[in-house]
Design an enzyme around this catalytic site. Sequence first.
Site, PDB file in Angstrom:
ATOM      1  N   LYS A 166       0.689  13.157 -10.371  1.00  0.00           N
ATOM      2  CA  LYS A 166       1.374  11.872 -10.180  1.00  0.00           C
ATOM      3  C   LYS A 166       1.638  11.274 -11.551  1.00  0.00           C
ATOM      4  CE  LYS A 166       2.681   9.220  -6.700  1.00  0.00           C
ATOM      5  NZ  LYS A 166       3.015   9.578  -5.306  1.00  0.00           N
TER       6      LYS A 166
ATOM      7  N   ASP B  65       8.790   7.753  -6.229  1.00  0.00           N
ATOM      8  CA  ASP B  65       7.759   6.992  -5.511  1.00  0.00           C
ATOM      9  C   ASP B  65       8.258   5.549  -5.607  1.00  0.00           C
ATOM     10  OD1 ASP B  65       4.801   7.388  -4.388  1.00  0.00           O
ATOM     11  OD2 ASP B  65       4.770   5.534  -5.512  1.00  0.00           O
TER      12      ASP B  65
ATOM     13  N   GLY C 152       7.516  -3.231   4.814  1.00  0.00           N
ATOM     14  CA  GLY C 152       8.380  -2.742   3.749  1.00  0.00           C
ATOM     15  C   GLY C 152       9.816  -2.603   4.203  1.00  0.00           C
ATOM     16  N   PHE C 153      10.711  -2.412   3.223  1.00  0.00           N
ATOM     17  CA  PHE C 153      12.112  -2.150   3.563  1.00  0.00           C
ATOM     18  C   PHE C 153      12.682  -1.104   2.619  1.00  0.00           C
ATOM     19  CE2 PHE C 153      11.997  -5.744   0.644  1.00  0.00           C
ATOM     20  CZ  PHE C 153      12.909  -5.371  -0.332  1.00  0.00           C
ATOM     21  N   GLY C 154      11.792  -0.359   1.950  1.00  0.00           N
ATOM     22  CA  GLY C 154      12.228   0.674   1.003  1.00  0.00           C
ATOM     23  C   GLY C 154      12.574   1.970   1.716  1.00  0.00           C
ATOM     24  N   ASN C 155      12.623   3.000   0.929  1.00  0.00           N
ATOM     25  CA  ASN C 155      13.032   4.317   1.416  1.00  0.00           C
ATOM     26  C   ASN C 155      12.200   4.802   2.610  1.00  0.00           C
ATOM     27  OD1 ASN C 155      12.182   7.425   0.884  1.00  0.00           O
ATOM     28  ND2 ASN C 155      14.383   7.105   0.668  1.00  0.00           N
ATOM     29  N   VAL C 156      10.895   4.608   2.538  1.00  0.00           N
ATOM     30  CA  VAL C 156      10.018   5.115   3.593  1.00  0.00           C
ATOM     31  C   VAL C 156      10.195   4.302   4.876  1.00  0.00           C
ATOM     32  CG1 VAL C 156       7.614   5.526   4.220  1.00  0.00           C
ATOM     33  CG2 VAL C 156       8.383   6.001   1.897  1.00  0.00           C
ATOM     34  N   ALA C 157      10.262   2.986   4.729  1.00  0.00           N
ATOM     35  CA  ALA C 157      10.478   2.118   5.895  1.00  0.00           C
ATOM     36  C   ALA C 157      11.837   2.429   6.538  1.00  0.00           C
ATOM     37  CB  ALA C 157      10.416   0.650   5.466  1.00  0.00           C
ATOM     38  N   TRP C 158      12.831   2.675   5.708  1.00  0.00           N
ATOM     39  CA  TRP C 158      14.181   2.979   6.182  1.00  0.00           C
ATOM     40  C   TRP C 158      14.196   4.246   7.059  1.00  0.00           C
ATOM     41  CZ3 TRP C 158      16.829   7.328   3.872  1.00  0.00           C
ATOM     42  CH2 TRP C 158      18.163   7.469   4.234  1.00  0.00           C
TER      43      TRP C 158
HETATM   44  O1  2IT Z   1       3.536  10.082  -2.349  1.00  0.00           O
HETATM   45  C1  2IT Z   1       4.303  11.042  -2.239  1.00  0.00           C
HETATM   46  O2  2IT Z   1       3.995  12.050  -1.598  1.00  0.00           O
HETATM   47  C2  2IT Z   1       5.583  10.973  -2.924  1.00  0.00           C
HETATM   48  N1  2IT Z   1       5.854   9.956  -3.544  1.00  0.00           N
HETATM   49  C3  2IT Z   1       6.532  12.133  -2.894  1.00  0.00           C
HETATM   50  C4  2IT Z   1       6.144  13.162  -3.878  1.00  0.00           C
HETATM   51  C5  2IT Z   1       7.125  14.308  -4.039  1.00  0.00           C
HETATM   52  O3  2IT Z   1       6.869  15.128  -4.929  1.00  0.00           O
HETATM   53  O4  2IT Z   1       8.105  14.402  -3.294  1.00  0.00           O
END
Ligand code: 2IT
Length: 445
Positions: free
Chosen positions: A125, A165, A236-242
Amino acid sequence: MYNLDQFMAEVERRNPGQPEFIQASREVIESVIDVVNNNPKYLENKILDRIIEPDRVYEFKVEWEDDNHEIQVNRGYRVQFNNAIGPYKGGLRFAKNVTLGTLKFLGFEQIFKNSLTTLPMGGGKGGSDFDPIGKSDREILRFCRAFMTELQKYIGPDTDVPAGDLGVGGREIGYMYGQWRKIRNENTGVLTGKGQTWGGSLIRPEATGFGAMYFTNEVLKLNGDSFEGKRVSISGFGNVAWGSAMKASQLGAKVIAISGPDGYIVDEDGVGTPEKWDFMLQLRASNKNIVAPYAEKFGCKFVPGKKIWEVPVDIAFTCALQNELNGEDAKLLIKNGVKYAIEVSNMGCTPEAIAEFHKARIPFGPGKAVNAGGVATSGLEMTQNAQHIKWDAAEVDRNLHAIMKNIFEACVREGKEKDGYVNYVKGANIAGFKKVADAMCDQGF
Ligand code: 2IT
């Protein structure tokens, strides 16, 4: 033999000022300690002492110029935690409050999450304390270039493959990838989450949310239930929430609330149309980090300054940040009749919240299993890049679906308790851990 308290005391002593890393490691160690103590091979190989320590940590200075021609200095990091089963893999987080401790917690989680995907990816990370909020597009470009100028020294398509991320989406990946190409004169897929015309995989933007809903669908089925007619909240309203809002709606649920740092909105019609999903993307792209404009645009209720968890729902999904749902929030959700609690953000729930859900026998899906579809699809992007081909969306989605089902089954296999209740936290940790631990034993110290 390992003793949990003794071991954790030592982890705390060696990692001062890193409470998130301590929290993430305690959860994993607690889950796997019996497995380790009952396996002479793991004990002989001192597996816990070795797995808790990152292989290496890079910290570097990022210098860039803002729109006022002033020089700015940020701190960049890449934590290469464990590559026993494959190249380091994991996202980059750009947020004001990012510290080394944050990235160590995320890198540690990533080891087990990546292992669960069944794909050959180690854990890593990175990121920076750069705050994207309020920055112009050109400032983001200049920062990303400066960041990659340093980061490129440490990564490579078979060494370490970063992705997005929080604060790092398609735009930022594009600017960083452009710099990689210029410096290295290589068009190798060293980042994932790339654009569709330059090596990206179809479904990668949606994958974390889609995968989370595929996992949840399995949990529902195991309980003789379905998404049909379920009222759900998504923080949330970001990529994951979307991605989560789209797939939950497609599977028959009604997404009645989403949130931002400024409060939450309640949309009784459901966040369930392409226009509303597109608006979530616009909110994210505006770099203002507020959800209130959704209420204005679609004529619904905005509740400022409150947490979304006070809204009574059947299923609650955390899709924002670590520790966004605490013990009190969990108690309130349970009192209001929540049937399932699903953590989509990394470590979205505090240990107290998880304990409440477990105590109430509410199925609880942990982030490292639930959100693994994102990194899994990154793995599929790496496969396509290595083969110099591009799959169609159906092919990627079919693979993602199969991977999520596999992860769910692994959690049930390792986490089922005597009364039939599935402790998905334990299941995910044990299943993810065993593969990495075995690989480390096989390869020696
Ligand atoms: O927390 C995660 O798994 C991500 N932000 C995606 C990591 C990735 O390499 O696609």
